[in-house]
Design an enzyme around this catalytic site. Structure first.
Site, PDB file in Angstrom:
ATOM      1  CG  HIS A  22      -1.988  -1.134   1.278  1.00 23.74           C
ATOM      2  ND1 HIS A  22      -2.084  -1.898   2.600  1.00 23.74           N
ATOM      3  CD2 HIS A  22      -2.880  -1.433   0.403  1.00 23.74           C
ATOM      4  CE1 HIS A  22      -3.082  -2.750   2.132  1.00 23.74           C
ATOM      5  NE2 HIS A  22      -3.585  -2.488   0.996  1.00 23.74           N
ATOM      6  NE  ARG A  98      -3.557  -7.467  -4.501  1.00 25.26           N
ATOM      7  CZ  ARG A  98      -3.973  -8.181  -3.540  1.00 25.26           C
ATOM      8  NH1 ARG A  98      -3.571  -8.799  -2.592  1.00 25.26           N
ATOM      9  NH2 ARG A  98      -5.409  -8.483  -3.682  1.00 25.26           N
ATOM     10  CB  SER A 136      -4.475  -6.587   5.023  1.00 23.07           C
ATOM     11  OG  SER A 136      -4.052  -5.340   4.291  1.00 23.07           O
TER      12      SER A 136
HETATM   13  N1  COA Z   1      -0.468  -3.946  -1.453  1.00 23.60           N
HETATM   14  C1  COA Z   1      -0.731  -4.948  -0.551  1.00 23.60           C
HETATM   15  N2  COA Z   1      -2.089  -5.081  -0.604  1.00 23.60           N
HETATM   16  C2  COA Z   1      -2.815  -4.860  -1.601  1.00 23.60           C
HETATM   17  C3  COA Z   1      -2.380  -4.071  -2.709  1.00 23.60           C
HETATM   18  C4  COA Z   1      -1.246  -3.600  -2.572  1.00 23.60           C
HETATM   19  N3  COA Z   1      -0.709  -2.640  -3.387  1.00 23.60           N
HETATM   20  N4  COA Z   1      -3.611  -3.731  -3.321  1.00 23.60           N
HETATM   21  C5  COA Z   1      -4.565  -4.346  -2.675  1.00 23.60           C
HETATM   22  N5  COA Z   1      -4.032  -5.106  -1.677  1.00 23.60           N
HETATM   23  C6  COA Z   1      -4.737  -6.064  -0.745  1.00 23.60           C
HETATM   24  C7  COA Z   1      -5.109  -5.479   0.343  1.00 23.60           C
HETATM   25  O1  COA Z   1      -4.316  -5.727   1.493  1.00 23.60           O
HETATM   26  C8  COA Z   1      -6.624  -5.977   0.628  1.00 23.60           C
HETATM   27  O2  COA Z   1      -6.461  -7.335   1.289  1.00 23.60           O
HETATM   28  P1  COA Z   1      -7.333  -8.391   2.180  1.00 23.60           P
HETATM   29  O3  COA Z   1      -8.513  -8.606   1.304  1.00 23.60           O
HETATM   30  O4  COA Z   1      -6.286  -9.383   2.789  1.00 23.60           O
HETATM   31  O5  COA Z   1      -7.606  -7.446   3.401  1.00 23.60           O
HETATM   32  C9  COA Z   1      -7.057  -6.724  -0.685  1.00 23.60           C
HETATM   33  O6  COA Z   1      -5.859  -6.312  -1.340  1.00 23.60           O
HETATM   34  C10 COA Z   1      -8.070  -5.709  -1.122  1.00 23.60           C
HETATM   35  O7  COA Z   1      -8.571  -4.834  -0.340  1.00 23.60           O
HETATM   36  P2  COA Z   1      -8.630  -3.101  -0.333  1.00 23.60           P
HETATM   37  O8  COA Z   1      -7.769  -2.691  -1.352  1.00 23.60           O
HETATM   38  O9  COA Z   1      -8.456  -2.830   1.096  1.00 23.60           O
HETATM   39  O10 COA Z   1     -10.099  -2.958  -0.683  1.00 23.60           O
HETATM   40  P3  COA Z   1     -11.223  -3.517   0.010  1.00 23.60           P
HETATM   41  O11 COA Z   1     -11.926  -4.147  -1.063  1.00 23.60           O
HETATM   42  O12 COA Z   1     -11.055  -3.962   1.263  1.00 23.60           O
HETATM   43  O13 COA Z   1     -11.999  -1.991   0.130  1.00 23.60           O
HETATM   44  C11 COA Z   1     -13.206  -0.473  -0.538  1.00 23.60           C
HETATM   45  C12 COA Z   1     -12.938  -1.796  -0.992  1.00 23.60           C
HETATM   46  C13 COA Z   1     -13.640  -0.161   0.899  1.00 23.60           C
HETATM   47  C14 COA Z   1     -12.714   0.670  -1.189  1.00 23.60           C
HETATM   48  C15 COA Z   1     -14.998  -0.453  -1.166  1.00 23.60           C
HETATM   49  O14 COA Z   1     -15.605  -1.494  -0.297  1.00 23.60           O
HETATM   50  C16 COA Z   1     -15.723   0.752  -0.972  1.00 23.60           C
HETATM   51  O15 COA Z   1     -15.430   1.791  -1.685  1.00 23.60           O
HETATM   52  N6  COA Z   1     -16.690   0.733  -0.050  1.00 23.60           N
HETATM   53  C17 COA Z   1     -17.575   1.861   0.456  1.00 23.60           C
HETATM   54  C18 COA Z   1     -18.745   1.675  -0.209  1.00 23.60           C
HETATM   55  C19 COA Z   1     -19.217   2.012  -1.628  1.00 23.60           C
HETATM   56  O16 COA Z   1     -18.621   2.863  -2.167  1.00 23.60           O
HETATM   57  N7  COA Z   1     -19.513   0.967  -2.249  1.00 23.60           N
HETATM   58  C20 COA Z   1     -19.800   1.149  -3.805  1.00 23.60           C
HETATM   59  C21 COA Z   1     -18.344   0.835  -4.490  1.00 23.60           C
HETATM   60  S1  COA Z   1     -17.779  -0.901  -4.371  1.00 23.60           S
END
Ligand code: COA
Length: 170
Positions: A22, A98, A136
């Protein structure tokens, strides 16, 4: 998209916890945008280890002192991401890709966000090779099984993980 909004972007995620992958995206995004808002999702369908406040604090501590810290702000948000993007005056959502396996989910999110707010663009950064296997969850899995997570996360997170594991044991 207005000129002003092009200079500010939002990097959203759960960050439970922030990893070096990240941080690499934040650093590179800061090279493109004047301001990078790190938006920590307050409510998540994921079973999180850390509260939103703790996750924001880890992002701030991890970024503090870095050469790219200026112009990076972390905060938590609830509700729609596009509403948060508008509220901070940004015009871009940043996501990291990724591997091919990330694409389907990321494309779905980008399409939904564009339906909700056609003026907000999603920009993808391809994760650096050395971080392409980190997530994560995998970091938490290594930590809970007694492995060394220091190559994958900033030092502040190593310490927070130790603390949370100690409290889980007691
Ligand atoms: N390095 C390390 N890890 C990475 C990465 C990087 N460059 N890129 C992605 N990841 C990992 C994260 O660690 C995470 O791992 P995990 O699943 O083990 O926790 C995973 O990839 C993806 O998660 P993240 O990037 O944190 O996204 P998310 O899917 O958890 O979050 C939100 C998504 C919160 C942004 C999205 O749900 C959101 O916008 N929610 C608000 C409600 C909304 O607007 N909804 C409509 C649109 S979906």
């Amino acid at each position: 998209m207005s000129e002003a909004s092009k200079t500010a972007a939002v990097y959203a995620g759960t960050f439970d916890p922030i990893t070096n992958g990240h941080l690499d995206i934040i650093r590179r995004a800061r090279g493109v945008f004047d301001q990078v808002h790190v938006a920590v999702a307050g409510s998540s369908s994921k079973k999180v280890w850390f509260t939103a406040e703790e996750r924001v604090a880890m992002v701030n501590d991890a970024v503090a002192g870095a050469a790219f810290a200026d112009g990076v702000k972390a905060d938590s948000f609830d509700g729609l991401l596009v509403d948060y993007v508008r509220a901070v005056g940004a015009g871009v959502i940043i996501r990291g890709l990724r591997a091919v396996s990330d694409y389907e989910y990321e494309a779905q999110m980008a399409h939904i966000n564009r339906q909700l707010a056609g003026d907000i663009e999603t920009v993808f950064f391809v994760t650096s090779e050395k971080f392409s296997f980190i997530s994560s969850s995998i970091v938490k899995n290594v930590a809970v099984n007694g492995g060394d997570v220091s190559p994958f996360v900033p030092q502040v997170v190593v310490e927070r993980l130790k603390k949370v594991l100690q409290s889980k044991k007691s």
